[in-house]
Design a protein around this motif. Structure first.
Motif, PDB file in Angstrom:
ATOM      1  N   MET A 119      71.869 -31.526  12.916  1.00 41.70           N
ATOM      2  CA  MET A 119      71.649 -32.518  14.190  1.00 41.70           C
ATOM      3  C   MET A 119      70.552 -33.245  14.476  1.00 41.70           C
ATOM      4  O   MET A 119      69.550 -32.759  14.301  1.00 41.70           O
ATOM      5  CB  MET A 119      72.019 -31.524  15.340  1.00 41.70           C
ATOM      6  CG  MET A 119      73.286 -30.840  15.589  1.00 41.70           C
ATOM      7  SD  MET A 119      74.939 -31.909  15.491  1.00 41.70           S
ATOM      8  CE  MET A 119      74.859 -32.517  17.222  1.00 41.70           C
ATOM      9  N   VAL A 120      70.823 -34.418  14.517  1.00 38.88           N
ATOM     10  CA  VAL A 120      69.598 -35.521  14.648  1.00 38.88           C
ATOM     11  C   VAL A 120      69.948 -36.389  15.974  1.00 38.88           C
ATOM     12  O   VAL A 120      70.925 -36.990  15.894  1.00 38.88           O
ATOM     13  CB  VAL A 120      69.410 -36.406  13.263  1.00 38.88           C
ATOM     14  CG1 VAL A 120      68.291 -37.439  13.631  1.00 38.88           C
ATOM     15  CG2 VAL A 120      69.116 -35.483  12.075  1.00 38.88           C
ATOM     16  N   ASN A 121      68.991 -35.922  16.757  1.00 40.39           N
ATOM     17  CA  ASN A 121      69.175 -36.696  18.318  1.00 40.39           C
ATOM     18  C   ASN A 121      70.746 -36.726  18.476  1.00 40.39           C
ATOM     19  O   ASN A 121      71.326 -37.623  19.160  1.00 40.39           O
ATOM     20  CB  ASN A 121      68.985 -38.432  17.893  1.00 40.39           C
ATOM     21  CG  ASN A 121      67.318 -38.344  17.693  1.00 40.39           C
ATOM     22  OD1 ASN A 121      66.711 -37.780  17.966  1.00 40.39           O
ATOM     23  ND2 ASN A 121      67.017 -39.505  17.073  1.00 40.39           N
ATOM     24  N   GLY A 122      71.273 -35.397  18.593  1.00 37.99           N
ATOM     25  CA  GLY A 122      72.709 -35.252  18.990  1.00 37.99           C
ATOM     26  C   GLY A 122      73.682 -35.653  18.129  1.00 37.99           C
ATOM     27  O   GLY A 122      74.961 -35.652  18.415  1.00 37.99           O
ATOM     28  N   THR A 123      73.411 -36.148  16.904  1.00 40.81           N
ATOM     29  CA  THR A 123      74.406 -36.729  15.977  1.00 40.81           C
ATOM     30  C   THR A 123      74.631 -35.809  14.788  1.00 40.81           C
ATOM     31  O   THR A 123      73.336 -35.542  14.096  1.00 40.81           O
ATOM     32  CB  THR A 123      74.111 -38.184  15.533  1.00 40.81           C
ATOM     33  OG1 THR A 123      73.932 -39.091  16.683  1.00 40.81           O
ATOM     34  CG2 THR A 123      75.186 -38.647  14.673  1.00 40.81           C
ATOM     35  N   PRO A 124      75.618 -35.207  14.287  1.00 42.29           N
ATOM     36  CA  PRO A 124      75.869 -34.648  13.070  1.00 42.29           C
ATOM     37  C   PRO A 124      75.290 -35.346  11.928  1.00 42.29           C
ATOM     38  O   PRO A 124      76.339 -36.345  11.617  1.00 42.29           O
ATOM     39  CB  PRO A 124      77.128 -33.916  13.180  1.00 42.29           C
ATOM     40  CG  PRO A 124      77.733 -34.933  14.074  1.00 42.29           C
ATOM     41  CD  PRO A 124      76.751 -35.513  14.989  1.00 42.29           C
TER      42      PRO A 124
ATOM     43  N   VAL B  57      77.810 -38.843   1.817  1.00 38.05           N
ATOM     44  CA  VAL B  57      76.843 -37.828   2.785  1.00 38.05           C
ATOM     45  C   VAL B  57      76.017 -39.433   3.180  1.00 38.05           C
ATOM     46  O   VAL B  57      75.938 -40.654   2.614  1.00 38.05           O
ATOM     47  CB  VAL B  57      75.724 -37.270   2.066  1.00 38.05           C
ATOM     48  CG1 VAL B  57      76.298 -35.912   1.820  1.00 38.05           C
ATOM     49  CG2 VAL B  57      75.023 -37.664   1.083  1.00 38.05           C
ATOM     50  N   ALA B  58      75.512 -39.239   4.493  1.00 37.53           N
ATOM     51  CA  ALA B  58      74.804 -40.149   5.368  1.00 37.53           C
ATOM     52  C   ALA B  58      73.291 -40.047   4.743  1.00 37.53           C
ATOM     53  O   ALA B  58      72.681 -41.203   5.029  1.00 37.53           O
ATOM     54  CB  ALA B  58      75.044 -40.086   6.634  1.00 37.53           C
ATOM     55  N   ALA B  59      72.776 -39.156   4.494  1.00 37.80           N
ATOM     56  CA  ALA B  59      71.302 -38.894   4.389  1.00 37.80           C
ATOM     57  C   ALA B  59      71.135 -38.066   2.976  1.00 37.80           C
ATOM     58  O   ALA B  59      71.833 -37.025   2.905  1.00 37.80           O
ATOM     59  CB  ALA B  59      70.765 -38.496   5.330  1.00 37.80           C
TER      60      ALA B  59
END
Length: 181
Positions: A40-45, A77-79
Motif C-alpha cells: 500500500m502506497v498512500n492508500g493505493t495498492p 506490474v506498476a513498480a
C-alpha cells in the motif's frame, strides 16, 4: 619525426574505430525468476516485482514479455525494485560493472534531435529501446518528454565505450569497465 606523426594519427583513428551504431527495438528488463508482492502506497495498492534468491536480470523482447504476461508466467506490474537509471547527460565518470550485471541508461530524445547511439568493445551486450513518450505534470501543466533506454549487459571482463551523438553537439562518450570480482 614522420613515424611519430603516423603513430599519433593511427592512435587517434583507432580511438574512433570500432563503434557500431545500435538498432532500436522493444526490450524489457526482467528478472529470470521473480515474485510479485502488493504494498500500500498512500492508500493505493501497488504491485512490486522482487527477484527470488539467485535470480539474474535479463533483457528480453517486449513481444516475449507480453506473451509471458498473457500466459500467466509473468505479472505486469506498476513498480519495479532496483537501481534508478541515470541519464547519459549526467554521467561524468566511467561506469564499473560486474560480469552478469545489467545497467540501464536513459537517453533524452528531443523532437527532431534523435541521437545516434553506438558501442565499441565486446565487454557489454547493448540493447537500445524504441523511443517512449512520458507524460508528467508540473505546476498544473502537462509536460511530455521522450526518451529511450540503453540496457548494458556485462558479458566479459574488459572495457567498452558508449557514444551518444546528438545532431549539432559534441558526442557524449561513456567509458565502461567490466570485472569478474
Amino acid at each position: 619525426m614522420r613515424s611519430l606523426t603516423v603513430g599519433a594519427l593511427l592512435a587517434l583513428c583507432s580511438g574512433c574505430a570500432g563503434f557500431k551504431a545500435l538498432e532500436r527495438s522493444e526490450w524489457v528488463m526482467v528478472w529470470s525468476d521473480e515474485t510479485v508482492t502488493t504494498q500500500m502506497v498512500n492508500g493505493t495498492p501497488i504491485e512490486i516485482v522482487k527477484p527470488t534468491p539467485g535470480a539474474k536480470q535479463e533483457i528480453i523482447p517486449k513481444e516475449r514479455y507480453d506473451s509471458e504476461v498473457a500466459e500467466g508466467k509473468r505479472r505486469q506490474v506498476a513498480a519495479k525494485l532496483g537501481q534508478v537509471p541515470k541519464k547519459v547527460t549526467d554521467i561524468k565518470e566511467p561506469i564499473e560493472l560486474m560480469v552478469g550485471e545489467v545497467r540501464e541508461l536513459l537517453i533524452d530524445e528531443p523532437p527532431g534531435k534523435s541521437p545516434v547511439v553506438s558501442v565499441s568493445g565486446s565487454a557489454v551486450r547493448p540493447y537500445l529501446t524504441t523511443v517512449k513518450t512520458l507524460e508528467d505534470y508540473k505546476e498544473g501543466k502537462e509536460i511530455n518528454t521522450t526518451q529511450s533506454s540503453l540496457f548494458l549487459m556485462a558479458d566479459d571482463a574488459g572495457g567498452a565505450k558508449v557514444k551518444v551523438e546528438y545532431p549539432g553537439q559534441e558526442p557524449l562518450l561513456i567509458e565502461l569497465s567490466v570485472s569478474n570480482k
